[in-house]
Each structure stands twice: as C-alpha cells, then as structure tokens.
Design an enzyme around this catalytic site. Structure first.
Site, PDB file in Angstrom:
ATOM      1  N   SER A  43       0.821  -1.209  -0.132  1.00 47.91           N
ATOM      2  CA  SER A  43      -0.107   0.093  -0.080  1.00 47.91           C
ATOM      3  C   SER A  43       0.736   1.350  -0.011  1.00 47.91           C
ATOM      4  O   SER A  43       1.590   1.485  -0.908  1.00 47.91           O
ATOM      5  CB  SER A  43      -0.865   0.088   1.168  1.00 47.91           C
ATOM      6  OG  SER A  43      -1.860   0.922   1.047  1.00 47.91           O
ATOM      7  N   ASP A 393      -5.953  -3.135  -2.534  1.00 50.14           N
ATOM      8  CA  ASP A 393      -4.896  -3.202  -1.653  1.00 50.14           C
ATOM      9  C   ASP A 393      -4.211  -4.299  -0.934  1.00 50.14           C
ATOM     10  O   ASP A 393      -4.877  -5.220  -0.508  1.00 50.14           O
ATOM     11  CB  ASP A 393      -5.503  -2.148  -0.410  1.00 50.14           C
ATOM     12  CG  ASP A 393      -4.322  -1.402   0.187  1.00 50.14           C
ATOM     13  OD1 ASP A 393      -3.619  -2.095   1.209  1.00 50.14           O
ATOM     14  OD2 ASP A 393      -4.282  -0.189   0.047  1.00 50.14           O
TER      15      ASP A 393
END
Length: 642
Positions: A43, A393
């Site tokens: 991320s 993500d």
C-alpha cells in the site's frame, strides 16, 4: 547517498495511507551509509518502496558514471529529498486524491468518517451528505408524502404529516444515495478516486500521475519509457558490490480479491490480460501505450481486444505499485482478466509426466521458487473467453510483509519500519511527560529493540467505550484487524525478527485517513521518519546473525528428529509400507511428480537416509540445540510462496 557508503541493506515498509510520509526521510537517513539491495512494501509502503528503488537506480547511474559533479536535483536520493518536501507540504496530499464525477460528496464523507473528527461532526457530515448526494429524491419523496397527507385531511393533514414525512423522505433519500454511490463506484472501477485527474484542467496532478512523474525523474528515465522491473534488476553495480542475481529487487503485495489470496508483485508465473479501455482510466497514456506495444497483437474475444499483461521484468513498476495501492472503495481496484474454459499448461493432475517431445523447463536450484498463487497461465488452445479478476490493496491480506527477502542466515540486514497507531502498547514507554521540544517528543515516538528481551510483548488494544454501540463496533473492527494482521504481528515478535524492526508511534491526528493535516503535524511526521532511519544505526548485525543461527539450528534439529521418528513406526502399518518404500528405495515407483533423472532419484534417497540417520542420532544422544534458544521456539513448516 555518500559514495563512501559500503554497507548494504534491505528495507520493508508497512502500509498506512498518508502515514507513508514517514518513509522518505527514513530512507534518506539510511542512505547516508547504506546501499539498498531489496526493497518491499504494501500500500503506502509500496509507494515508498518503488520510490526508493527508483532513487537507488538513479544513484547507481550517477555513481557509476564517475561524475564529480553533485547528483542532479531530480535524480536519485537528491530527487527523493524533493519528494519528501512535497509530501510534507500542507495540502499537497489532499490534492492528489481527486474523486470521480458524482463521487465528491461520498469521498468527503468517507474521509470524514475514517478520520479523527468528533462523533458529532461525523454525524452532521453524514446527515448533510445524504441530502447532498440525493437532493432530488429527498424533495420528491417529501412532496409525495405531504401530498398524501393533504389528500387525506387537507392542510391540517399536511401539517400533521410534516415530521413523519421528513423522516421517511430522509430515509428514502439515504437508500437512493447509497445506490447512487454504488453506481458511481462501479463505473469508476470500484473506487471513488481512479488516481487520474478528474478534469483535464486540474491545477495539480492526481495520485497516479504524480507517482509516474516521481518514478521517472528519480530513475532518470524519459516520461515515455515507464520504469520497468528489468531496469532495476539490470541496474549498474557499485564498485565492489556483492554478486547477486539482481542489482535491485523490488517486491510489493497486492490482494487478489477474486481468488481470495495475496500475491507478490511483479507477477512471475502468472499470465493475465488487460483491456485498454480499463487501463486508460487508471494509468497515464504513455504507460498504457508502452504496455500495449510490449503485448503485441491482442486476443480478440467478442468485441473486445485483450492485451497480455507484461510480467516478470517487463512489468511497469507503476502498475505493480498501483495494484498494491488500491485502498478499498477510496481508490479504484485494478481489473485484470484470465482465460476460462480452456486447458492450461498445468494439467488437471499436477505432476503428470510431460508429453513426449515436450522439453522440461531448466532452472537452477536457487530459481526454484514457484509460488502457489500463480493462476491465469497461458492456455494451450485458443482462448474462447475471459473472466475478470480484481486486485485491491495489499494491506487487506499482508499489510506488513516481513517475509519479503527473509533468509535463514542473511548476508546483510533486512530492516523494517512499522507504523504503530493509537491505543496500542507497541510504542515506546513515555519517560518524559513534557518533552522540551519537538525533537525530543519525536524521539520518544520511535524505538528499535536494542536488547533480546525487548519487542516480544503482545500488542493490546482496548475495545471499552462509554456507549454500547461504540463498544460493539470496536469489537467488530478488532476482529477484522485480527484477521488482517495476525500473521504479521506474530512474525514481528519472533526472535531474529523483532530486532530489525523500527517502530514509529503516530498520534490520532497523524497519518491514516487524515488527508489535510496542518503543517506542524506534517513536519512532525517527517521528523519521526528521519529519526526512524537514524535508529537503524544502533542495530547489531552480529547479535542478529547469531540469534538467526540459534533459531536455524534449533528448528532444523527438531524438524529432522521428527522425520526420523516417522521412519521408526514399529510395527509398520501394512497399508502404508509402499509409501515409505518409494521414498527409501525408489520402488514401487512414485505415483506422481517423478524425478526427471536417475541422479536426482538417487540423491533423494541418500538425503532421506541421511536425515533419518541424523535425526535418530540427535534423538538418542543429543545434544539439544534448543536448550537456551530464544523463546518462543521457532518451527519449520512447509508453506507456499505467494
């Protein structure tokens, strides 16, 4: 980076949205005396990892060129300093997130609800957002209910129905608002912000556009030639650099939502396709053009052209980074496509012998790292259809991928930076309740375990709240957090792991979903990053390597003893005798995964005999290598690579 730097290191960074402001300054502090070999993250950590790798490439180009001039201001770690300054400028991060048309009000609501605003403010923003998102529906429903009241009892009926009509109209508008936001989100590839500018005349580039500019400038590549993993792998070597398979290795984690599993990027043994019309919504035109050119002729199915996604070293770093950075609903997911309905190179019975005339793929022992998560391989026969695979993500499945680049006995340290959020006891103990200045306060928020008895404690997060609903909510989110982070947390507390992790404690107003932080807060986060990088200089590789060896010796001995124990079943179980005989003598022949040479078969039998002999000796005579080993004891298990 100082040209006198001689130490090497790897670096892994945790996800954390805007908390990633910590990382550039931490990297710059490390770069004073370390050269980076392997960099990874998830991320926001993937953003920092990609930028670090690009800066390392630019630095290598400058050092190897032999130029006595200072590094150009946009190249290498000099350029990373400018990136750090941008990120710590108020309003810059907020401007990078540009919601799609029709999603601005929902975007503001998500940011407010996920931020640190008061409960009253969150309630007011939520109430106003419903009307802002679905104003027409609210007015129509209110008018309809009042009209019904007027029709039943005249003006008095309309007046009596005003309050219940307003409540019902608001509830109806809330349902309409949810449905409208869902349509906008689906149209924008399951996110409110695609990463590209919502308007062509935008004053500031959006997130993905800015990231592309950063990667290209730090690495010294032209805008029309996207940075590839190949560029990192084949980067120039520093004088005297240890020989490794790649000069710079970059890895990131994404979550394959459609397959319910994490995946490591770049993709190596998986083949996926992409649609240009979808990627045009996510990536700059120059990047998509380059990918289409690398893919060659598309596979046309129905009325759509599917292009093969460049994999391995040909994968653009920006695409991998974007696949790791797709915060659910806030940032659009990345759609890829895989063939369906056709037989692939993996036969239905894995381990089936190769067809006559089919050559085996030759790999070295060090390259034998095929992963479990490899689906989507190229089919043997023409493609008749595709199915969409969504990637979101990486923090959903592995927000702190400590396992990246880990080795039983590492050649150099792999440092990791952990972001610790409020209400957790992972942070350092407060020794001075009123630090005299910002530096001292930031110093107390950053810590590295300097002794073997530090860092093993379990984290704790209280769910107690004054309101019952808040406490139930805390319980539910605690369960979600446990599902997401338990593996990373356990590994981070283990001996031989915990001493390489720098912990950075963040206040409630720092990082996370706080997109519009004050300059003071931004400066404080950046300062913590610098201190985090400086903390690493207190790390003892001598102690780290010795602890690692104690773990390896203990785990390997106990694993070998267990192998020997399995061979000493007395009396033998008749139904299973053939299985043991196959491993021990090679007869009867194995039912699958046969060795492809007599030499390999012979080596396998000798290895088994050696392990059994060694395990029996250790079990009978010792010594016990686990005696005095750091606790908890390590265990060796066969687990898939992802």
């Amino acid at each position: 980076m100082s040209q006198a730097a001689t130490r090497y290191c790897d670096l892994v960074m945790k996800g954390g949205i805007t908390s990633g402001i910590v990382y550039p300054n931490a990297v710059l502090a490390l770069a004073r005396d370390f050269r980076f070999k392997n960099i990874g993250g998830t991320s926001a950590g993937a953003i920092a990892a990609a930028a670090t790798a690009a800066a390392a490439l630019g630095d290598r180009k400058h050092v190897v060129s032999g130029s006595a001039a200072p590094c150009p201001p946009s190249l290498g770690f000099a350029g990373l300093e400018r990136v750090a300054a941008q990120l710590s400028s108020r309003g810059f991060i907020f401007g990078l997130f540009q919601p799609a048309r029709g999603g601005r009000n929902a975007y503001r609501l998500i940011v407010t609800l996920a931020g640190n605003a008061s409960a009253l403010r969150k309630a007011l923003v939520a109430a106003v957002a419903v009307i802002a998102i679905a104003p027409l529906e609210a007015l129509l429903l209110l008018g309809l209910f009042l009209a019904i009241g007027y029709w039943l009892a005249g003006p008095s009926g309309a007046g009596a129905a005003l309050l219940p009509s307003a409540i019902c109209a608001y509830l109806g508008a809330a349902i309409a608002a949810v449905l409208r936001v869902a349509r906008v989100t689906r149209r924008n590839l399951l996110g409110l912000c695609s990463g590209l500018s919502a308007r062509k005349d935008a004053a500031q580039p959006a997130l993905t556009e800015w990231l592309h500019d950063v990667l290209q400038s730090l690495s010294g590549k032209a805008q029309s030639e996207p940075l590839l993993f190949d560029d990192l792998w084949a980067a120039p070597h520093y004088p005297g650099e240890p020989d490794t398979e790649t000069a710079i290795s970059l890895q990131m984690i994404t979550t394959g939502v459609s397959h319910h599993e994490p995946r490591t990027l770049p993709l190596t043994d998986a083949s996926f396709w992409f649609l240009r019309e979808e990627f045009d919504l996510l990536f700059p035109e120059s990047v998509v053009d380059a990918m289409v050119a690398m893919a060659g002729a598309p596979d046309r199915v129905g009325d759509k052209d599917y292009y093969r996604l460049p994999s391995k070293g040909r994968m653009p770093v920006l695409v991998a980074m974007r696949m790791s950075l797709s915060f659910p609903l806030l940032i659009s997911a990345v759609p890829l496509h895989e063939p369906v309905g056709r037989r692939t190179h993996r036969s239905e019975t894995e381990g089936e012998a190769l067809d006559a005339g089919e050559e085996a793929k030759e790999v070295t022992l060090s390259q034998s790292t095929d992963s479990l998560a490899t689906g989507g391989e190229a089919p043997l026969s023409p493609i008749e259809g595709f199915r969409i695979c969504w990637f979101s993500d990486g923090g959903v499945s592995s927000n702190f991928p400590l396992h990246l680049f880990d080795a039983p006995l590492p050649r150099w340290p792999t440092f990791a930076i952990n972001l610790v959020y409020p209400q957790s006891d992972d942070g350092p103990p407060t020794q001075n309740p009123e630090p005299p200045n910002a530096r001292d306060k930031a110093e107390e928020s950053v810590w590295l375990p300097l002794h073997n008895n530090r860092g093993w404690q379990r984290s704790y997060r209280s769910i107690a709240r004054p309101l019952a609903l808040a406490e139930v909510s805390g319980f539910v989110f605690g369960i979600i957090s446990t599902m997401q982070n338990w593996r990373d947390l356990l590994q981070s507390r283990a001996p031989g792991q915990r001493d390489r992790i720098v912990h950075v404690a963040l206040d409630k107003v720092e990082g996370g979903m706080n997109l519009d932080m004050s300059q003071e807060i931004l400066d404080n986060i950046s300062l913590k990053g610098t201190i985090a990088g400086e903390r690493v200089y207190q790390f003892s590789f001598d102690n780290h390597f010795w602890v690692r060896w104690r773990n390896v010796a203990s785990g390997l001995q106990r694993y070998t003893v267990r192998i020997a124990a399995s061979a000493k079943v007395v009396p033998p179980i008749p139904a299973y005798e053939a299985a043991f005989a196959t491993v021990r003598k090679g007869t009867p022949p194995p039912v699958s995964y046969k060795f492809r040479s007599a030499e390999a078969q012979s080596t396998s039998q000798k290895l088994y005999a050696d392990l059994v002999s060694r395990g029996e000796e250790w079990a009978d005579l010792g010594p016990d290598l686990s005696d005095g080993t750091p606790r908890p004891l390590p265990q060796m298990q066969i687990t898939p690579i992802y």
